[in-house]
Scaffold this motif. Structure first.
Motif, PDB file in Angstrom:
ATOM      1  N   VAL A 198       0.830  -1.205   0.000  1.00  0.00           N
ATOM      2  CA  VAL A 198       0.000   0.000   0.000  1.00  0.00           C
ATOM      3  C   VAL A 198       0.870   1.264   0.000  1.00  0.00           C
ATOM      4  CG1 VAL A 198      -1.763   1.252   1.322  1.00  0.00           C
ATOM      5  CG2 VAL A 198      -1.730  -1.261   1.370  1.00  0.00           C
ATOM      6  N   ALA A 199       0.560   2.187  -0.901  1.00  0.00           N
ATOM      7  CA  ALA A 199       1.275   3.470  -0.929  1.00  0.00           C
ATOM      8  C   ALA A 199       0.499   4.505  -0.107  1.00  0.00           C
ATOM      9  CB  ALA A 199       1.435   3.930  -2.364  1.00  0.00           C
ATOM     10  N   GLY A 200       1.106   5.672   0.053  1.00  0.00           N
ATOM     11  CA  GLY A 200       0.460   6.721   0.860  1.00  0.00           C
ATOM     12  C   GLY A 200      -0.357   7.683   0.015  1.00  0.00           C
ATOM     13  N   GLY A 201      -0.696   8.815   0.617  1.00  0.00           N
ATOM     14  CA  GLY A 201      -1.428   9.865  -0.091  1.00  0.00           C
ATOM     15  C   GLY A 201      -2.872   9.981   0.363  1.00  0.00           C
ATOM     16  N   SER A 202      -3.475  11.118  -0.010  1.00  0.00           N
ATOM     17  CA  SER A 202      -4.836  11.399   0.455  1.00  0.00           C
ATOM     18  C   SER A 202      -5.882  10.505  -0.220  1.00  0.00           C
ATOM     19  CB  SER A 202      -5.174  12.870   0.225  1.00  0.00           C
ATOM     20  OG  SER A 202      -5.116  13.175  -1.154  1.00  0.00           O
ATOM     21  N   THR A 203      -5.624  10.062  -1.438  1.00  0.00           N
ATOM     22  CA  THR A 203      -6.586   9.190  -2.117  1.00  0.00           C
ATOM     23  C   THR A 203      -6.598   7.813  -1.446  1.00  0.00           C
ATOM     24  OG1 THR A 203      -5.899  10.347  -4.132  1.00  0.00           O
ATOM     25  CG2 THR A 203      -7.367   8.459  -4.412  1.00  0.00           C
TER      26      THR A 203
ATOM     27  N   GLY B 207       9.330   5.850   4.553  1.00  0.00           N
ATOM     28  CA  GLY B 207       8.882   7.241   4.610  1.00  0.00           C
ATOM     29  C   GLY B 207       9.218   7.999   3.337  1.00  0.00           C
ATOM     30  N   LEU B 208       8.275   8.820   2.896  1.00  0.00           N
ATOM     31  CA  LEU B 208       8.511   9.614   1.690  1.00  0.00           C
ATOM     32  C   LEU B 208       8.356  11.102   1.996  1.00  0.00           C
ATOM     33  CD1 LEU B 208       6.521   7.438  -0.893  1.00  0.00           C
ATOM     34  CD2 LEU B 208       8.985   7.602  -0.695  1.00  0.00           C
ATOM     35  N   GLY B 209       8.287  11.423   3.268  1.00  0.00           N
ATOM     36  CA  GLY B 209       8.178  12.822   3.660  1.00  0.00           C
ATOM     37  C   GLY B 209       6.750  13.332   3.719  1.00  0.00           C
ATOM     38  N   GLU B 210       5.792  12.436   3.828  1.00  0.00           N
ATOM     39  CA  GLU B 210       4.377  12.834   3.888  1.00  0.00           C
ATOM     40  C   GLU B 210       3.958  13.095   5.336  1.00  0.00           C
ATOM     41  OE1 GLU B 210       2.207  13.412   1.567  1.00  0.00           O
ATOM     42  OE2 GLU B 210       2.138  11.846   0.046  1.00  0.00           O
ATOM     43  N   GLU B 211       2.899  13.879   5.516  1.00  0.00           N
ATOM     44  CA  GLU B 211       2.390  14.056   6.875  1.00  0.00           C
ATOM     45  C   GLU B 211       1.741  12.743   7.343  1.00  0.00           C
ATOM     46  OE1 GLU B 211      -1.722  16.015   7.109  1.00  0.00           O
ATOM     47  OE2 GLU B 211      -0.624  17.230   5.642  1.00  0.00           O
TER      48      GLU B 211
ATOM     49  N   ILE C  64      -1.100   8.422  -7.753  1.00  0.00           N
ATOM     50  CA  ILE C  64      -0.136   9.039  -8.674  1.00  0.00           C
ATOM     51  C   ILE C  64      -0.222  10.537  -8.424  1.00  0.00           C
ATOM     52  CG2 ILE C  64       0.487   9.416 -11.119  1.00  0.00           C
ATOM     53  CD1 ILE C  64      -1.246   6.838 -11.702  1.00  0.00           C
ATOM     54  N   GLY C  65       0.920  11.220  -8.446  1.00  0.00           N
ATOM     55  CA  GLY C  65       0.875  12.655  -8.204  1.00  0.00           C
ATOM     56  C   GLY C  65       1.657  13.430  -9.248  1.00  0.00           C
ATOM     57  N   ASP C  66       1.383  14.732  -9.326  1.00  0.00           N
ATOM     58  CA  ASP C  66       2.176  15.620 -10.160  1.00  0.00           C
ATOM     59  C   ASP C  66       3.557  15.740  -9.508  1.00  0.00           C
ATOM     60  OD1 ASP C  66       2.515  18.010 -12.073  1.00  0.00           O
ATOM     61  OD2 ASP C  66       2.965  18.841 -10.094  1.00  0.00           O
TER      62      ASP C  66
ATOM     63  N   GLU D 227       4.218  19.072  -7.498  1.00  0.00           N
ATOM     64  CA  GLU D 227       3.268  19.144  -6.386  1.00  0.00           C
ATOM     65  C   GLU D 227       3.754  18.216  -5.249  1.00  0.00           C
ATOM     66  OE1 GLU D 227       0.349  20.753  -5.947  1.00  0.00           O
ATOM     67  OE2 GLU D 227      -0.010  19.688  -4.050  1.00  0.00           O
ATOM     68  N   MET D 228       4.166  17.017  -5.618  1.00  0.00           N
ATOM     69  CA  MET D 228       4.647  16.060  -4.613  1.00  0.00           C
ATOM     70  C   MET D 228       5.959  16.529  -3.991  1.00  0.00           C
ATOM     71  SD  MET D 228       2.324  14.042  -4.223  1.00  0.00           S
ATOM     72  CE  MET D 228       3.196  13.193  -2.926  1.00  0.00           C
ATOM     73  N   ALA D 229       6.841  17.062  -4.822  1.00  0.00           N
ATOM     74  CA  ALA D 229       8.129  17.537  -4.304  1.00  0.00           C
ATOM     75  C   ALA D 229       7.907  18.661  -3.288  1.00  0.00           C
ATOM     76  CB  ALA D 229       9.000  18.005  -5.462  1.00  0.00           C
ATOM     77  N   ARG D 230       6.974  19.556  -3.594  1.00  0.00           N
ATOM     78  CA  ARG D 230       6.673  20.652  -2.654  1.00  0.00           C
ATOM     79  C   ARG D 230       6.045  20.107  -1.390  1.00  0.00           C
ATOM     80  NH1 ARG D 230       5.740  23.632  -7.394  1.00  0.00           N
ATOM     81  NH2 ARG D 230       3.657  22.787  -7.579  1.00  0.00           N
ATOM     82  N   ARG D 231       5.101  19.180  -1.551  1.00  0.00           N
ATOM     83  CA  ARG D 231       4.407  18.616  -0.391  1.00  0.00           C
ATOM     84  C   ARG D 231       5.412  17.929   0.552  1.00  0.00           C
ATOM     85  NH1 ARG D 231      -0.814  15.013  -1.790  1.00  0.00           N
ATOM     86  NH2 ARG D 231       0.086  13.132  -0.918  1.00  0.00           N
ATOM     87  N   ARG D 232       6.458  17.384  -0.034  1.00  0.00           N
ATOM     88  CA  ARG D 232       7.471  16.682   0.772  1.00  0.00           C
ATOM     89  C   ARG D 232       8.629  17.577   1.196  1.00  0.00           C
ATOM     90  NH1 ARG D 232       7.488  11.691  -3.447  1.00  0.00           N
ATOM     91  NH2 ARG D 232       5.736  10.556  -2.549  1.00  0.00           N
TER      92      ARG D 232
ATOM     93  N   GLY E  49       5.591  13.371 -13.283  1.00  0.00           N
ATOM     94  CA  GLY E  49       4.756  12.561 -12.387  1.00  0.00           C
ATOM     95  C   GLY E  49       5.546  11.883 -11.298  1.00  0.00           C
ATOM     96  N   GLU E  50       4.801  11.316 -10.353  1.00  0.00           N
ATOM     97  CA  GLU E  50       5.442  10.624  -9.236  1.00  0.00           C
ATOM     98  C   GLU E  50       4.511   9.524  -8.749  1.00  0.00           C
ATOM     99  OE1 GLU E  50       6.577   9.582  -5.207  1.00  0.00           O
ATOM    100  OE2 GLU E  50       4.640  10.195  -5.988  1.00  0.00           O
ATOM    101  N   ALA E  51       5.091   8.373  -8.427  1.00  0.00           N
ATOM    102  CA  ALA E  51       4.322   7.294  -7.788  1.00  0.00           C
ATOM    103  C   ALA E  51       5.252   6.541  -6.851  1.00  0.00           C
ATOM    104  CB  ALA E  51       3.753   6.338  -8.836  1.00  0.00           C
ATOM    105  N   PHE E  52       4.811   6.301  -5.665  1.00  0.00           N
ATOM    106  CA  PHE E  52       5.558   5.704  -4.544  1.00  0.00           C
ATOM    107  C   PHE E  52       7.063   5.977  -4.515  1.00  0.00           C
ATOM    108  CE2 PHE E  52       6.403   1.862  -7.070  1.00  0.00           C
ATOM    109  CZ  PHE E  52       5.245   1.720  -7.806  1.00  0.00           C
ATOM    110  N   GLY E  53       7.384   7.257  -4.654  1.00  0.00           N
ATOM    111  CA  GLY E  53       8.786   7.667  -4.492  1.00  0.00           C
ATOM    112  C   GLY E  53       9.591   7.685  -5.778  1.00  0.00           C
TER     113      GLY E  53
ATOM    114  N   SER F 241      -4.901  18.549 -12.282  1.00  0.00           N
ATOM    115  CA  SER F 241      -3.460  18.768 -12.127  1.00  0.00           C
ATOM    116  C   SER F 241      -2.639  17.485 -12.292  1.00  0.00           C
ATOM    117  CB  SER F 241      -3.153  19.394 -10.772  1.00  0.00           C
ATOM    118  OG  SER F 241      -3.334  18.439  -9.762  1.00  0.00           O
ATOM    119  N   LYS F 242      -3.302  16.321 -12.301  1.00  0.00           N
ATOM    120  CA  LYS F 242      -2.554  15.070 -12.401  1.00  0.00           C
ATOM    121  C   LYS F 242      -2.573  14.470 -13.801  1.00  0.00           C
ATOM    122  CE  LYS F 242      -3.327  13.499  -7.659  1.00  0.00           C
ATOM    123  NZ  LYS F 242      -3.545  12.320  -6.839  1.00  0.00           N
ATOM    124  N   LYS F 243      -3.190  15.178 -14.753  1.00  0.00           N
ATOM    125  CA  LYS F 243      -3.405  14.516 -16.047  1.00  0.00           C
ATOM    126  C   LYS F 243      -2.107  14.158 -16.779  1.00  0.00           C
ATOM    127  CE  LYS F 243      -4.631  18.696 -18.507  1.00  0.00           C
ATOM    128  NZ  LYS F 243      -5.692  19.500 -19.080  1.00  0.00           N
TER     129      LYS F 243
END
Ligand code: F6P
Length: 258
Positions: free
Chosen positions: A68-73, A96-100, A160-162, A165-170, A187-191, A228-230
């Protein structure tokens, strides 16, 4: 009554049509499209999570191991899961990927296990540690168990993230930002950060699932919604193996067909 039902049926029809067109273009295990834009409407994001839960339940079997990966979804998926199969085991796909905290896979595996009356394991590995620390961590029994479980898990669920966006969030450092910019990451997915061709630009130094592991899984549930993820999703499909079940919203589906 008919007038109320009709527009709804038309929308369902167009949604199915989108999925059908996508299936002609991308050879994946399955493609499911939810109406709307997940960034505009929180119910669309819930619907993505609900369909992920339903699809996963269909594929699961007693004793199955799920990475299982992280993220709000992903954090929403447990809301729609019910106990149905015995002895399920949920493990964090990567350290850890730097997420809250609420969005860390260590938290999400706990919610999923609780919802299904199954089990979970945690992975205590910080993100971006030195190569030397990484090697000694890998030798720890609690950590090596998760590495081994990720190698033999049957399913993966991830968002999956932009890339930026992911770099900033982390809160990634300046050097990483520059590397992502130079490599034109989208794009970014599980690191793993990748460019528009699905080529790896940067990988967070942590432990767990590797891109090479994906091909041998029974199914990978890749879930994303929002304008934003397209580009990120389009790029991800360049590297996604055929055993991927893609669960997206209409906005992304439209872009994939454009
Ligand atoms: O950080 C974990 C992660 O799964 C990323 O790999 C992914 O890009 C992101 O979360 C998706 O997060 P969200 O569902 O909040 O958009």
């Amino acid at each position: 009554v008919l007038r109320e039902v009709e527009p709804f049926l038309t929308l369902i029809e167009s949604r199915n049509d989108l999925a059908g067109q996508l299936k002609d273009r991308y050879s994946l295990k399955d493609i499911i499209v939810v109406r709307g834009d997940a960034e505009e409407n929180p119910f669309v994001k819930e619907e993505l999570a609900k369909l992920t839960a339903e699809q996963l339940t269909e594929q699961l079997f007693p004793g199955a191991v799920v990475s299982v990966a992280g993220g709000s979804t992903m954090a929403l998926v447990s809301k729609f899961l019910r106990p149905k199969h015995e002895d399920l085991l949920f493990i964090p796909a990567r350290g850890g990927l730097g997420e809250e905290v609420a969005y860390q896979s260590n938290s999400i595996v706990g919610y999923l296990a609780e919802a299904t009356e199954g089990q979970h394991r945690m992975l205590y590995a910080p993100d971006s540690i030195s190569e030397a620390s990484l090697q000694s961590l890998k030798a720890e029994p609690m950590v090596s168990e998760i590495i081994e479980l990720n190698e033999r898990s049957s399913f993966v669920i991830h968002g999956i993230g932009d890339a930026f966006e992911m770099a900033r969030r982390r809160n990634v450092d300046e050097a990483t930002m520059q590397k992502l910019a130079e490599g034109q990451a989208v794009g970014e997915a599980f690191g793993f950060y990748f460019d528009a061709d699905g080529e790896l630009v940067h990988k967070v130094t942590t432990i767990g699932l590797q891109l090479e592991d994906l091909g041998k899984k029974e199914a990978i549930f890749a879930v994303a919604g929002g304008e934003s993820k397209k580009e990120a999703v389009k790029a991800y499909l360049k590297l996604a193996p055929e055993n991927t079940i893609l669960i997206i919203d209409e906005v992304i589906a439209g872009h994939l067909l454009a």
